[in-house]
Design a protein around this motif. Structure first.
Motif, PDB file in Angstrom:
ATOM      1  N   LEU A  43       0.731  -1.177   0.004  1.00 26.26           N
ATOM      2  CA  LEU A  43       0.110   0.040  -0.111  1.00 26.26           C
ATOM      3  C   LEU A  43       0.855   1.366  -0.092  1.00 26.26           C
ATOM      4  N   LEU A  44       1.768   1.441   0.854  1.00 27.17           N
ATOM      5  CA  LEU A  44       2.832   2.337   0.857  1.00 27.17           C
ATOM      6  C   LEU A  44       3.537   2.592  -0.521  1.00 27.17           C
ATOM      7  N   LEU A  45       3.943   1.450  -1.240  1.00 29.39           N
ATOM      8  CA  LEU A  45       4.363   1.667  -2.398  1.00 29.39           C
ATOM      9  C   LEU A  45       3.526   2.072  -3.439  1.00 29.39           C
ATOM     10  N   LEU A  46       2.298   1.677  -3.562  1.00 30.21           N
ATOM     11  CA  LEU A  46       1.193   2.227  -4.317  1.00 30.21           C
ATOM     12  C   LEU A  46       0.850   3.794  -4.320  1.00 30.21           C
ATOM     13  N   ALA A  47       1.038   4.366  -2.965  1.00 33.95           N
ATOM     14  CA  ALA A  47       0.944   5.590  -2.664  1.00 33.95           C
ATOM     15  C   ALA A  47       1.994   6.514  -3.191  1.00 33.95           C
ATOM     16  N   ALA A  48       3.418   5.626  -3.033  1.00 38.88           N
ATOM     17  CA  ALA A  48       4.694   6.284  -3.709  1.00 38.88           C
ATOM     18  C   ALA A  48       4.621   6.601  -4.741  1.00 38.88           C
ATOM     19  N   VAL A  49       4.101   5.612  -5.581  1.00 39.46           N
ATOM     20  CA  VAL A  49       3.845   5.601  -7.002  1.00 39.46           C
ATOM     21  C   VAL A  49       3.264   6.618  -7.731  1.00 39.46           C
ATOM     22  N   ALA A  50       1.955   6.950  -6.879  1.00 38.07           N
ATOM     23  CA  ALA A  50       1.115   7.768  -7.378  1.00 38.07           C
ATOM     24  C   ALA A  50       1.535   9.158  -7.189  1.00 38.07           C
ATOM     25  N   GLY A  51       2.361   9.344  -5.936  1.00 37.83           N
ATOM     26  CA  GLY A  51       2.901  10.710  -5.689  1.00 37.83           C
ATOM     27  C   GLY A  51       4.038  10.899  -6.619  1.00 37.83           C
ATOM     28  N   TYR A  52       4.808  10.124  -7.053  1.00 38.71           N
ATOM     29  CA  TYR A  52       5.799  10.327  -7.975  1.00 38.71           C
ATOM     30  C   TYR A  52       5.383  10.963  -9.280  1.00 38.71           C
ATOM     31  N   VAL A  53       4.336  10.115  -9.833  1.00 39.90           N
ATOM     32  CA  VAL A  53       3.669  10.665 -11.195  1.00 39.90           C
ATOM     33  C   VAL A  53       3.112  11.873 -10.880  1.00 39.90           C
ATOM     34  N   VAL A  54       2.451  12.133  -9.702  1.00 42.45           N
ATOM     35  CA  VAL A  54       1.940  13.264  -9.832  1.00 42.45           C
ATOM     36  C   VAL A  54       2.976  14.466  -9.736  1.00 42.45           C
TER      37      VAL A  54
END
Length: 416
Positions: A43-54
């Protein structure tokens, strides 16, 4: 000469806005992957991926600054979930007692509900995993709100859903506009030497925010009325009846198929019913689009970056769902007894596929740039007694062509 259809849909070279549907498909894919696991590392990796793309592909529009608000909202939801688990207890049984709160006695009719009592490590872990999953979903939705323009998303909807899409888009723009108004008012208070923290600051900011929301709604209503919103074309009665029948049949088919997929023995007939329902609903939407009397000016193209962005989100959801079925314990670590979560390599690779838009999507255009400054006169050298050019305005000259000093015949004035 009219340009060909393919040429008109070819995306322009350089920075441009990605299709909003591609961003939402990517974000929904990440959100679907988050619903398939309670592993905090995934879950933290998914949030990190979304934040990097943003961070890599966010524009400078006002609604693009709403991602931080969704992050804080996710942390607030996580904190509330843990607080409820501490105060109201958890249904997960546990033996590792962390501390004990005073328990409030409740009447007999409130059996099964308690306030206070023992707080176990197993209950807190279960609450932490559930709250983190919901916070990750909010982060994915916030990423879509920060990357996709709601107005451009409305333009891509079919004509039958245009009225409903307007309501959804207005609701979606509430949070970004609210965040932009709060930031603007807090910056204004700081410029005036006032504090922007505390209850008094919140109360002083809240009234202008509500006033701005009211003015925005009135302006939106006036703009919709000016543009003829709500006008429909004349459609034969049989076409309207056929549209209603197809739409209702499609929705009923989708509902029955969803019920069959959730039951144990409905997998055989649920998929054909789902296909028929989707086909009927799609046909109803196509026929219902004839009522809309609107046109699309410069529709957003769907090119290779859109395919890569949407495909990466769908690939993350499909790969996570498939891996979760193969190794359920890795995606749902047990809390009774408590076990340390492990990040599977295959799951990490599947989640990292969501980074494709950070490199495949074109950078957004800059919309709030400043205009180039005019060339100022050179003041480093002393002024000389030269005659100013008639094409240059100086402080001593009121007009580009000064009036001659000696009287003479003047040309007739031209009137327009």
């Amino acid at each position: 000469m009219p340009t060909p259809r393919a040429a008109r849909r070819r995306p322009p070279a350089g920075p441009r806005h990605l299709h909003p549907g591609a961003w939402w498909l990517w974000a929904l894919g990440l959100g679907a992957a988050a619903t398939r696991t309670t592993n905090p590392l995934i879950l933290l990796l998914l949030a990190a991926v979304a934040g990097y793309v943003v961070a890599a592909r966010r524009g400078d529009a006002p609604w693009s600054r709403s991602y931080g608000a969704f992050l804080r909202l996710g942390l607030l939801v996580l904190g509330i979930r843990l607080l409820f688990a501490v105060l109201l207890g958890s249904p997960v049984p546990g033996t590792h007692v962390l501390f004990t709160l005073p328990e409030v006695p409740l009447p007999v009719w409130a059996q099964g509900v308690r306030i206070g009592g023992r707080v176990t490590a197993e209950g807190l872990l279960a609450a932490l995993y559930d709250g983190l999953r919901l916070a990750t979903l909010l982060v994915c939705v916030g990423a879509a709100n920060a990357l996709a323009s709601p107005a451009r998303l409305l333009r891509t909807l079919p004509g039958a859903l245009y009225e409903a899409g307007v309501a959804v888009v207005v609701a979606m723009t509430f949070a970004p506009n609210l965040v932009a108004d709060v930031q603007r008012l807090r910056a204004a208070r700081r410029l005036r030497g006032r504090t922007d923290r505390g209850i008094a600051a919140v109360l002083s900011v809240g009234i202008p925010v509500l006033e701005g929301a009211l003015e925005r709604s009135v302006a939106l209503a006036a703009a919709m009325d000016t543009r003829g919103f709500g006008r429909t074309a004349a459609v034969p009665r049989r076409i309207a009846l056929l549209t209603a029948v197809l739409t209702l049949t499609g929705l009923l088919g989708v509902c029955l198929a969803a019920y069959g997929l959730l039951t144990a023995g409905g997998g055989g007939w649920a998929l054909p019913v789902l296909a028929v329902g989707l086909a009927a609903a799609f046909a109803g939407l196509l026929l219902g689009g004839r009522r809309s009397v609107r046109t699309r000016y410069r529709p957003d193209p769907w090119a290779l970056p859109e395919w890569l962005t949407a495909g990466s989100g769908i690939a993350v959801a499909a790969a996570t769902t498939w891996l979760a079925s193969l190794d359920p314990l890795a995606f749902a670590p047990t809390v009774v007894p408590p076990t340390a979560p492990v990040l599977p390599v295959a799951a990490a690779v599947a989640v990292l596929l969501g980074l494709v838009p950070a490199f495949a999507a074109p950078p957004p255009p800059v919309t709030t740039g400043t205009a180039p400054a005019a060339h100022a006169p050179d003041t480093t050298t002393p002024a000389t007694a030269t005659t100013p050019s008639p094409d240059v305005l100086t402080p001593d000259t009121a007009t580009p062509n000064p009036r001659p000093s000696t009287p003479g015949p003047t040309a007739p004035r031209r009137t327009s």
